[in-house]
Scaffold this active site. Structure first.
Site, PDB file in Angstrom:
ATOM      1  N   GLU A 260       0.843  -1.194   0.000  1.00  0.00           N
ATOM      2  CA  GLU A 260       0.000   0.000   0.000  1.00  0.00           C
ATOM      3  C   GLU A 260       0.876   1.241   0.000  1.00  0.00           C
ATOM      4  O   GLU A 260       1.966   1.232   0.593  1.00  0.00           O
ATOM      5  CB  GLU A 260      -0.940   0.001   1.220  1.00  0.00           C
ATOM      6  CG  GLU A 260      -1.945  -1.131   1.219  1.00  0.00           C
ATOM      7  CD  GLU A 260      -2.940  -1.058   2.366  1.00  0.00           C
ATOM      8  OE1 GLU A 260      -2.939  -0.040   3.090  1.00  0.00           O
ATOM      9  OE2 GLU A 260      -3.720  -2.003   2.535  1.00  0.00           O
ATOM     10  N   HIS A 278      -8.416   0.873   1.487  1.00  0.00           N
ATOM     11  CA  HIS A 278      -8.187   0.822   2.935  1.00  0.00           C
ATOM     12  C   HIS A 278      -9.096   1.824   3.663  1.00  0.00           C
ATOM     13  O   HIS A 278      -8.627   2.708   4.387  1.00  0.00           O
ATOM     14  CB  HIS A 278      -6.721   1.095   3.266  1.00  0.00           C
ATOM     15  CG  HIS A 278      -6.294   0.483   4.567  1.00  0.00           C
ATOM     16  ND1 HIS A 278      -5.035  -0.010   4.795  1.00  0.00           N
ATOM     17  CD2 HIS A 278      -6.969   0.273   5.733  1.00  0.00           C
ATOM     18  CE1 HIS A 278      -4.940  -0.479   6.022  1.00  0.00           C
ATOM     19  NE2 HIS A 278      -6.100  -0.313   6.605  1.00  0.00           N
TER      20      HIS A 278
END
Length: 525
Positions: A260, A278
């Site tokens: 990420e 997320h």
């Protein structure tokens, strides 16, 4: 005044709480690692979300840092072993975004079942593909919850409300708690075999990393749907992609990724995958809640010594802290005494808590005793890293509790086994909560420990006290208190003497040369 740095974007409520509590605070979101490293040495506390990476390099530069607070659950961005070794408390806020994250998992399950993202895009593109987006009901389906802690239990509750059958795998879930939640506790392979939906709510550990892999997917029901709003490392993305392409897994809803920010990912573009960036904790309520909690927890730690939601040390509530304070002083003295008189390697430590002490939260007391014990022998030992330091050096630490009251209503006894001998020291609290030593090496005595002490073991023979007094008198060293004890007549005796100033080397040599003396130690508290 203690000083805290907020290095990530956070609700303004965090800074307000710090300032209201009398903590100086700087808000500097978006710093580079080099900028953070350059300034972190100024601060006692660091408040972060997920952007700041508290690496070993940053921690090494944080010479004054006492606590790192993560506004949220995951602490993948904090090097906890490095922080522990440096004596820095690491805490998170596991409850502030629990409802938000659980609701997102349920929303993802709905979206996956009814193709909502794709149907929305198709409809807005002017198509009317009603037959293309045939969905499935949640009613009556079996939801397998992997990790039935705070978030997982909320997901289970919501799913039960949707009339789903919930089964759960969690090694820490007791049968009684499972009944209370209304879930059926299963082993992991049984859960895989029975679940129509699997939702992940477990942290990353050695046993959970890559838990969704080709081997385990093969154990799952044909047409299973998988939801991951926990951690990307729980899923082997290549294995999930292959199972989605084969049809063994009917669909997946993914909020977290191995890497990420996930600007690209091998799961993107698949028709049977729903993805979000997320967003598990991304609600207004959750952001305010975690900001408030991290500021309150860090303030309580820095100002009161209370520890909440710490990941590398025992918790001490704000209510417990005042009760523990005099015991913490006693624990420090007992540990420091033992550390200063120990001359050979420590093999084991046993700590007995008796009477009223047995009802306390003993974990922080044990940490403080180890801090006091190891502090004179090693550098940079504190309450946070003392248990780790002891473990790394192979020191066996055991605790026992017994609520019996013998000679004292409350008692803490520390027993040290070294390469050469076993020595114990016990202490209590008198009515004004002042610590007192009441036993050394099994010899009873009652003594307060002052800043400068002499600990002397000697043969119980006439003339010692007079000779000792003469030496100190000639050196113009005043005696504040003088405590004596012996195991038997003409046996081994102990003198614990508080003096107003430290002895010179010459005076210490004279004391050591007294014929009755076997050991002399100058102690400082």
């Amino acid at each position: 005044m203690v000083k805290v740095l907020i290095s990530d974007k956070m609700s303004p409520r965090a800074a307000e709480i710090f300032r209201d509590r009398g903590v100086e605070v700087d808000e500097k979101p978006g710093m580079s690692p080099e900028e953070l490293k350059a300034c972190i040495g100024e601060y006692d506390g660091l408040a972060v979300r997920s952007a700041t990476k508290a690496t070993a390099d940053i921690i090494a530069a944080a010479t004054n840092l006492k606590v790192i607070g993560r506004a949220g659950i995951g602490v993948d961005n904090v090097d906890i072993p490095a922080a522990t070794a440096a004596g820095i408390c690491v805490m998170n806020t596991p409850y502030g975004n629990a409802i938000t994250t659980a609701e997102h998992a349920i929303a993802m399950m709905f979206s996956l079942s009814r193709h909502i993202p794709a149907a929305n895009q198709s409809t807005q593109d002017g198509k009317w593909e009603k037959s293309k987006f045939m969905g499935v009901e949640l009613y009556g389906k079996v939801l397998g919850v992997v990790g039935c802690g705070n978030i997982g239990s909320i997901v289970a509750d919501r799913a039960i409300g949707l009339k789903m059958k919930v089964v759960a795998y969690d090694p820490f879930l007791s049968p009684e708690r499972a009944v209370e939640l209304g879930v059926e506790k299963l082993e992991l392979d049984d859960l895989f075999a029975r679940a129509d939906y699997i939702s992940l709510h477990t942290p990353i550990t050695e046993s959970t990393r890559n838990i969704i892999n080709a081997q385990n997917i093969a154990k799952m029901k044909e047409g299973v749907r998988i939801i991951n709003c926990a951690r990307g490392g729980l899923v082997v993305e290549e294995d999930l992609k292959a199972a989605l392409e084969s049809g063994h897994v009917a669909g997946a809803a993914v909020d977290v990724y191995v890497k990420e920010p996930a600007t690209e990912n091998l799961l993107f573009g698949m028709d049977n995958v729903v993805t979000t960036p997320h967003l598990g904790a991304s609600t207004d309520e959750a952001q305010v809640n975690v900001a408030i909690q991290v500021a309150e927890q860090m303030s309580d730690y820095l100002l009161l010594g209370s520890v909440t939601n710490a990941l590398n040390m025992p918790s001490v509530s704000a209510e417990e802290a005042p009760k523990l304070k005099p015991y913490m002083e006693l624990a420090t003295q007992l540990g420091s005494f033992a550390g200063q008189v120990t001359e050979t390697g420590i093999k084991s430590v046993r700590i007995d808590y008796e009477g009223q002490a047995a009802s306390l939260n003993i974990k922080p007391l044990t940490s403080i005793i180890l801090q006091g014990l190891l502090g004179p022998l090693l550098e940079s030992v504190n309450m946070v890293n003392a248990p780790l330091v002891a473990k790394e050096r192979g020191i066996d630490v055991t605790e026992s509790i017994n609520d019996r009251e013998d000679d004292y209503q409350t008692l803490v006894r520390l027993c040290i086994t070294t390469e050469n001998q076993t020595r114990d020291i016990a202490g209590t609290l008198f009515g004004d909560d002042r610590p007192r030593v009441v036993s050394i090496k099994g010899i009873n005595m009652e003594a307060e420990l002052g800043p400068h002490m002499l600990y002397i073991t000697n043969q119980d023979k006439p003339g010692f006290i007079g000779a000792m007094g003469s030496i100190l008198g000639d050196a113009e060293v005043n005696i504040a208190t003088f405590h004596l004890g012996r195991d038997q007549k003409k046996g081994e005796a102990i003198a614990l003497i508080e003096i107003d100033s430290e002895l010179s080397k010459n005076t210490m040599d004279m004391v050591c040369k007294l014929p009755q003396v076997t050991q002399v130690k100058a102690l400082n508290f």
